[in-house]
Scaffold this motif. Sequence first.
Motif: not given
Length: 496
Positions: A199-200, A213-217, A219-225, A230-238
Motif C-alpha cells: 500500500a505504501y 494507495l496514498y499519492n500519485g504525481y 504534472a509539476d512533480g508534487r505528490r497529490d492524494p 485505488r489498487a496496487v500490484s505485487f508485480d512491481r519492485p519496491y
Amino acid sequence: MDGLRRRTALGLLVGGASAAALGPFDPVLGGRPDDSPTRWPVPPVERENRAAGQPWWPEQGGRAADDRRRQIQGYASTTSVAPGEEIDFHVAVNPGGRFRISVHRIGWYDGAGARTMLTSPELRGVPQPVPAADPDTGVLDCRWPVSWRLSVPHGWASGLYQAVFTSAGGWRACTPFVVRDDRRPAALCVVLPVTTWQAYNQWPHDRRVGKSLYNGYRADGRRDPALRARAVSFDRPYSGAGLPTHFDRDEAAIRWLERNLYDVSYATSLDLHSGREDPARYRGLVFCGHDEYWSAEMRRATEVGLDGGTSLAFLGANSVYWHTRVRAAADGRPERVVECAKTLPDPGAGTGDPTVTWRDLDRPEQALLGVQYNGIVLTPQPLVVRAADHWVWAGTGVADGDRIPGVVAGEADGLHAALPRPAGTTLSSSPYPARQGGRRLQSSHVHETARGAVVFASGTLGWTLALDRQGHRDPRIERATANVLNRMAGPFSPGS
C-alpha cells in the motif's frame, strides 16, 4: 507435544538482576535448563540461528539503486513459499549486463542479523519498461519476464528472506519474501504485513509515474492524494533499493524474537487471507510492525482463531484500519493485487463491502484490539506507564507514571470512549503532539478472552525499535514483551 510450549529464558537485565540469575527455570520467562541442551527437541529457527551469519546488506551500503535511473530492480512472483516450491524473480538491469541474485535469511545469528543461503549463477539482465497505469484503478503491473527461478531447498527454515540483486557495476536492490513451514506448527507465528508494505509502495518514486494507495504525481512533480491508486500490484519492485516502508520495524522484532530463542514460524498477511495459515495451529499470532490494510478474510480468520483460543500480539500501531480486497492479476495468478478505494464510490464494491475504514463499516479496530489509531506522533515521546502492578509489567521495576523515553513514535493508538471495546487493562497513558494538531493520548492495552487467549496492543510504532534497535533498546519494553509472549505461548513443561 512438539515444542509448542518451549521457550528459553531471556536473561534480560531488569531491576538490577538478570533473568538468568533466577535459576534454570523462571516461571515468568520460561525456558529450557541450560545444563540439559539435548534433552528436548531444538526448534528449527533456534537451530538455524546457530549457523554463522553475515549482514544481508553490505555495511558500506553498496551502491543502492534508485527509481530514476533504475540501475537494477526486481520483484518476486509470490510473497511466500514453502520448501520444495518455486519462486520466480523478475529483474531489470539498466544498462543491460551481468548480475547475480543472492538470498539471505533475516534473523539473529549472534548479531550478524542474517545468513547468506545461496547465490545464483551469473545472469544476464536488460532494461524493462515502466508500465502505464491502469486508467481506472491506477495499478502498475510490470509483467517482466522471469530472470531466475528458485526451487526452495527443503532444509530452509521458515523466516523472512531477502533476495538481493547485484549488477556487475555494483548496483544493488532487493525484494523480500517469506518461507513458510506448512508442516510443523510452532508456538508463535509471525505474520508479516505485506498488504501494508505494498500500500505504501510509491514505485517508481520518479515524480512522474509512481503511485501508491496514498499519492500519485501531478504534472509539476508534487505528490497529490487525489491522484493516488485505488489498487496496487505485487508485480512491481519496491521503491528505490527495494526496502518496504516500515520494514525496519518488522526486522527489529524478528531479530529480538530469534535472539531470545522463541519457537516461531513465519507467514504473510496474504497467507492469513487465503487460509494457507490457520491461526488454530498456533498458540499465538504476532503482528510485528505496521499492519494497516486488512481484508475481510484476514479479519475473519483472526477473529475465529481468537474465539478458539489463539492469542494475538500487535506490536505496532494503526493496525486493522483499512478494509481491503485482494484479487488476482490480469493473467489469473492469485493474490497479486490489493484494492482500497478509501472513499465512495468504490468501483469494486459489488464484490463485497466497500474498501473504506473498518470504522466506516461499523467494525472499529478497537473492538478487536482494545485501542485504535488516533494520530501521527510529531516527535518521539515517552511512554507513560499505567497499571504497573499488571502482569505485563512484572519484573520491569516500573511504577505508575514512569516515563520510558522515545517509545511513543511514528503513529499511535488510544482509547475511543464512544466505541465498543473489550474489557481489559490500559497499560499506558502517554500525551503526545499530533501532526494533525493538538495533543492526544497514546494507550497500550491488554485483555483476555473467556478461552484464556491474550490480546495485546502496544499502541505505538516505536515499540519494536525499543526491542532491538541500537540507541532505542529498553530492557523494560523487552521484559514486558517477553511477559506477553510467554503468556501467549503457555507454560513450559519438561518433555514437551
